[in-house]
Every structure is written in structure tokens, then in C-alpha cells.
Design a protein around this motif. Structure first.
Motif, PDB file in Angstrom:
ATOM      1  N   ILE A   1      -4.181   0.039   4.557  1.00 51.01           N
ATOM      2  CA  ILE A   1      -3.021  -0.576   3.906  1.00 51.01           C
ATOM      3  C   ILE A   1      -2.965  -2.064   4.224  1.00 51.01           C
ATOM      4  CG2 ILE A   1      -0.490  -0.670   3.893  1.00 51.01           C
ATOM      5  CD1 ILE A   1      -0.508   2.374   4.234  1.00 51.01           C
ATOM      6  N   GLU A   2      -3.288  -2.433   5.455  1.00 48.29           N
ATOM      7  CA  GLU A   2      -3.323  -3.858   5.808  1.00 48.29           C
ATOM      8  C   GLU A   2      -4.357  -4.611   4.984  1.00 48.29           C
ATOM      9  OE1 GLU A   2      -3.944  -4.025   9.981  1.00 48.29           O
ATOM     10  OE2 GLU A   2      -1.897  -3.394  10.508  1.00 48.29           O
ATOM     11  N   GLU A   3      -5.487  -3.967   4.720  1.00 42.91           N
ATOM     12  CA  GLU A   3      -6.510  -4.615   3.902  1.00 42.91           C
ATOM     13  C   GLU A   3      -6.064  -4.722   2.446  1.00 42.91           C
ATOM     14  OE1 GLU A   3     -10.813  -3.836   5.523  1.00 42.91           O
ATOM     15  OE2 GLU A   3      -9.726  -1.936   5.482  1.00 42.91           O
ATOM     16  N   VAL A   4      -5.372  -3.704   1.968  1.00 49.17           N
ATOM     17  CA  VAL A   4      -4.810  -3.783   0.613  1.00 49.17           C
ATOM     18  C   VAL A   4      -3.786  -4.913   0.550  1.00 49.17           C
ATOM     19  CG1 VAL A   4      -3.430  -2.583  -1.128  1.00 49.17           C
ATOM     20  CG2 VAL A   4      -5.217  -1.348   0.115  1.00 49.17           C
ATOM     21  N   ALA A   5      -2.973  -5.047   1.580  1.00 54.49           N
ATOM     22  CA  ALA A   5      -1.985  -6.125   1.630  1.00 54.49           C
ATOM     23  C   ALA A   5      -2.668  -7.486   1.614  1.00 54.49           C
ATOM     24  CB  ALA A   5      -1.117  -5.981   2.881  1.00 54.49           C
ATOM     25  N   ASP A   6      -3.756  -7.621   2.379  1.00 57.77           N
ATOM     26  CA  ASP A   6      -4.501  -8.885   2.381  1.00 57.77           C
ATOM     27  C   ASP A   6      -5.036  -9.194   0.984  1.00 57.77           C
ATOM     28  OD1 ASP A   6      -4.048  -9.199   5.064  1.00 57.77           O
ATOM     29  OD2 ASP A   6      -5.998  -8.427   5.696  1.00 57.77           O
TER      30      ASP A   6
ATOM     31  N   PHE B   1       3.042   5.089   1.849  1.00 57.48           N
ATOM     32  CA  PHE B   1       2.167   3.970   1.499  1.00 57.48           C
ATOM     33  C   PHE B   1       2.950   2.742   1.025  1.00 57.48           C
ATOM     34  CE2 PHE B   1      -0.092   1.482  -1.675  1.00 57.48           C
ATOM     35  CZ  PHE B   1      -1.252   1.141  -1.000  1.00 57.48           C
ATOM     36  N   VAL B   2       3.833   2.908   0.049  1.00 57.12           N
ATOM     37  CA  VAL B   2       4.504   1.749  -0.550  1.00 57.12           C
ATOM     38  C   VAL B   2       5.428   1.047   0.442  1.00 57.12           C
ATOM     39  CG1 VAL B   2       5.963   0.925  -2.439  1.00 57.12           C
ATOM     40  CG2 VAL B   2       4.273   2.714  -2.871  1.00 57.12           C
ATOM     41  N   PRO B   3       6.284   1.765   1.195  1.00 54.36           N
ATOM     42  CA  PRO B   3       7.108   1.066   2.188  1.00 54.36           C
ATOM     43  C   PRO B   3       6.268   0.340   3.242  1.00 54.36           C
ATOM     44  CG  PRO B   3       8.029   3.225   1.747  1.00 54.36           C
ATOM     45  CD  PRO B   3       6.689   3.183   1.072  1.00 54.36           C
TER      46      PRO B   3
ATOM     47  N   VAL C   1       3.232  -6.841   3.708  1.00 52.58           N
ATOM     48  CA  VAL C   1       3.188  -8.020   2.838  1.00 52.58           C
ATOM     49  C   VAL C   1       4.357  -8.955   3.098  1.00 52.58           C
ATOM     50  CG1 VAL C   1       3.357  -8.795   0.436  1.00 52.58           C
ATOM     51  CG2 VAL C   1       1.854  -6.885   1.020  1.00 52.58           C
ATOM     52  N   LEU C   2       5.521  -8.373   3.285  1.00 50.36           N
ATOM     53  CA  LEU C   2       6.742  -9.187   3.439  1.00 50.36           C
ATOM     54  C   LEU C   2       7.034  -9.538   4.889  1.00 50.36           C
ATOM     55  CD1 LEU C   2       8.976  -7.375   0.803  1.00 50.36           C
ATOM     56  CD2 LEU C   2       7.559  -9.409   0.490  1.00 50.36           C
TER      57      LEU C   2
END
Length: 419
Positions: free
Chosen positions: A198-203, A407-409, A415-416
Motif C-alpha cells: 500500500i505504501e508503494e501504491v501511495a508513492d 485498503f482504502v483507509p 497519502v494524506l
């Protein structure tokens, strides 16, 4: 020594070339395997290996088969993997005989970047997506090649037939894996650590926006049922979503949540079903129709929260594609399937990154419209969703089998910058 030396000489041959990161990407292996699996043989005539991770390789081989039909099948498979013949001819153009009718033997596209040879020049094919025809226009003097779905073909369109003069370039996967999308090499995983992925998706999401790219979210009603609507609303409000593709049900349950605190009659917070809760979605549809539509419902103050509210407030384009099972539907829902396809297609062509969140039908529909160069993350608790997306040709997709309500939260928090 080639296999032909052992089993006798072949009668039909064709030289093909491969270039790029053909070793790291597995392209060379796939091509050699295809030749042998289809009953042919090959003889490598030249092979220049890129000796550094940023260097490309080149291979020229002679492909052999017992007859022309077998050779044609082999060459078709090699073409799909990016092989091309030396000194290719110009593409053959045949006018469409009638509206929505393509010439026999027309070239059916893949979702990979494609070029066609015309007047001894290579023209990149615009708006590439799978299962389309290629049309070459010269109306303005400068020729251009672009895709058209079959129902958009007009009589007289110059349609490319056969594979001669068509070049396909599957995306390379260089060894370096550098950049924000280095982790995105396709495949499905329920075992890789979710938080790190998830961190990589955020990046990747942040990098896409920093580069001025376009992010498309494809969302199903389960996102609202799971309580993840608030997190997606935050991402929309913060400018991380440029377009939303969903169905009537997603919008209905999102607005229902804002009006009644329920999604399909169930309280999202307590997981209880309040009295008459099963009627809330119908009441919601009725009130939005009375207001004149979603935008009007927001502007009038009827709808004060939710993903659809955030889309209206932040001028985020949304497409709601209808289905035969829709209640209502909402006035904004596109009930003509061809019109809905065309609207989804416009969103897909503009997207640089796509998040597919808990919806099988919409994920596959949007995936069919995407070029293979678009970065895709598909998340669903059902592994069949992500595997079917990959099986349909969206091989660039990263599939995560996990709870969308987690996943989404988590993505929004990363991201935020919130804990």
C-alpha cells in the motif's frame, strides 16, 4: 545446432527481429517457446546482449515451419509479443464497405503501443486499446492512425488489414526496476505484506499527481458497504482523484449513506439494519430524481457529504454506467450501453494510473479500454476479480487480494500523512 538439423529441413521460413529488454521481460523466451509449441523451429542468426541493466538487446532469428499455414500461426503469435520482420512493407488499407462493417481480415488490436507503416513512415496508433480496428485518415493532409471500435466504423474508412506493416511494442520491464512504478510488474498477490505494498501504491499515486498525471478510480458498491467511503471522499477532496467510473449502485449507496447513515439498508457504523432500512436506497433515488440529478442535489444542500458530493465540489468527472438490474436509476446513470462504453473509453484514454476497487464488472470493462502502458492496481477480496482482469489482457495490473475496507483507509492515511 537447431532442431531442424535433427528432424530434416523445413520448407517455409521467415526472418524476424526482436529488440529492447527482451531478456529481462521474458520476451525472447516467450517467442522461442511459441515457435516450438506451434510446431516450428528457429535458428538464431544474430544476438547482441545488453550487458548493462539500462542497455537493450537485439536478436534476429530465422523461423521455420513445414507449411505456410503453420508459419502464419507462428508469426501471428510472435507479432503479439513484439517481433517484426526486417524491411516491413506499408500496411494494407481497405475501405470499409458499410457503416459498422470492417473488411475481412482486418487487423484486431492488442492493448500494446502500436505503429503502422504508411508511405514508408511509421505512424503511432492513437488511443490504443484491445479489440479495435485501426483506421488511417488523411483528411487534413497529415496522415494519422487511430483505433475505432467496430460500431464506430463508417463506410469508406481506410482500415488496416493483415499484420504486415503493423508493429506492436509490449512494454519493457528493464532489470533496474527504478522509478515509482518499479514494483508494478503485474501479477496477483495475497501473500505480499499489504502495508508495504500500500505504501508503494501511495508513492506511485503521489508521483503520478506530481508529474501532472491523471488518476482514475473504478469503484464498486462494496467500497461503501465496507465503510471505506469516507477515505475515498478524503482522497477526492485532496485532489488525488481526477475521474470516477462506477455504476448506479455505487452512487446510490454513497448518497444513501449521507442521507440515512445506511448502505443498502445497513448501518455502516453499527452493522445493524434499522426499521425500514431496506427502503432507504429507493427513497434516496426518489429524492435525487426530485432534485434533478446529483449535481443539483449537492447544490440544493440535499447531499452534504460522500464521494459523489466530493466529486461535484471538486469538479471530478464521473461516469455512472447502468445495468439491467439497476433500481431507479439515478438521472446521471447512462442507461445506453454504447453511450456508457464511449464515456468510459474517454476516461480510460486520459488515465495515467487506475485504481480498481472492489468491482469485477467495471474493472474488466475499464481494463478493456486501457493501453498496456497505463498503471493499474486492482484490489478485491475475491481473487477471481483480479485474476479475470489479468486473463482478459490487462497484464500490467497489480492485483491485491485484500479487504477493500482496510485498503482504502490505509491508502488515504499514507497519502494524506495521517495516523
Amino acid at each position: 545446432m537447431s532442431a531442424s538439423d535433427l528432424c530434416g529441413s523445413m520448407t517455409v521460413t521467415q526472418t524476424i527481429e526482436l529488440e529492447g529488454h527482451i531478456i529481462d521481460s521474458g520476451t525472447l523466451q516467450r517467442c522461442m517457446t511459441a515457435v516450438m509449441d506451434l510446431g516450428g523451429d528457429f535458428d538464431v542468426e544474430e544476438f547482441d546482449v545488453g550487458r548493462h541493466k539500462d542497455e537493450e538487446s537485439y536478436c534476429r532469428m530465422e523461423v521455420q515451419a513445414d507449411d505456410g499455414e503453420t508459419l502464419g500461426e507462428i508469426l501471428h503469435e510472435l507479432h503479439q509479443n513484439g517481433a517484426h520482420v526486417p524491411d516491413p512493407p506499408n500496411a494494407t488499407l481497405v475501405p470499409a464497405p458499410a457503416d459498422r462493417v470492417v473488411p475481412k481480415g482486418f487487423y484486431s488490436t492488442t492493448n500494446h503501443p502500436t505503429s503502422v507503416r504508411h508511405d514508408d513512415e511509421w505512424l503511432p496508433v492513437e488511443d490504443i486499446e484491445m479489440d479495435c480496428a485501426i483506421v488511417v485518415d488523411e483528411d487534413d493532409g497529415a496522415p494519422r492512425a487511430h483505433t475505432k471500435v467496430l460500431n464506430a466504423i463508417e463506410e469508406g474508412d481506410q482500415v488496416v488489414v493483415d499484420e504486415a506493416g503493423v508493429r506492436v511494442q509490449p512494454p519493457d520491464r528493464p532489470r533496474s526496476g527504478e522509478g515509482p512504478f518499479g514494483f508494478m510488474q503485474g501479477g496477483v498477490s495475497s501473500e505480499r505484506p499489504s502495508e508495504s505494498l500500500i505504501e508503494e501504491v501511495a508513492d506511485a499515486l503521489e508521483a503520478t499527481k506530481e508529474a501532472g498525471g491523471n488518476v482514475l478510480v473504478v469503484a464498486g458498491p462494496a467500497l461503501i458497504h465496507s465503510g471505506a467511503g469516507d477515505a475515498l471522499e478524503r482522497l477526492v477532496g485532496a485532489g488525488y482523484v481526477d475521474a470516477l467510473s462506477a455504476g448506479n449502485g455505487f452512487a446510490v449507496h454513497d448518497i444513501e449513506r449521507g442521507l440515512y447513515g445506511t448502505s443498502l439498508g445497513m448501518d455502516v457504523e453499527t452493522m445493524e439494519s434499522p426499521r425500514k432500512g431496506h427502503k432507504h436506497h429507493i427513497y434516496t433515488i426518489s429524492e435525487v430524481i426530485r432534485a434533478g440529478g446529483i449535481e443539483e442535489a449537492v447544490e440544493s444542500g440535499l447531499v452534504e457529504s460522500g464521494v459523489m458530493h466530493a466529486c461535484v465540489e471538486n469538479d471530478v468527472d464521473y461516469v455512472l454506467a447502468g445495468s439491467i438490474r439497476d433500481d431507479g436509476p439515478l438521472p446521471d446513470t447512462i442507461t445506453d450501453s454504447i453511450d456508457a462504453q464511449n464515456a468510459i473509453r474517454e476516461q480510460a484514454h486520459d488515465a495515467d494510473m487506475v485504481l480498481m476497487l472492489a468491482t469485477l464488472l467495471h474493472s474488466v470493462a475499464v481494463g478493456n479500454c486501457l493501453p498496456s502502458t497505463t498503471r493499474v492496481v486492482c484490489v478485491d477480496i475475491n481473487p477471481a476479480t483480479v485474476t479475470q482482469l489479468l486473463d482478459r489482457g490487462s497484464a500490467q495490473a497489480v492485483g491485491m487480494v485484500t479487504d477493500i475496507g482496510t485498503f482504502v483507509p490505509t491508502l488515504a492515511d499514507v497519502v494524506l500523512g495521517e495516523e
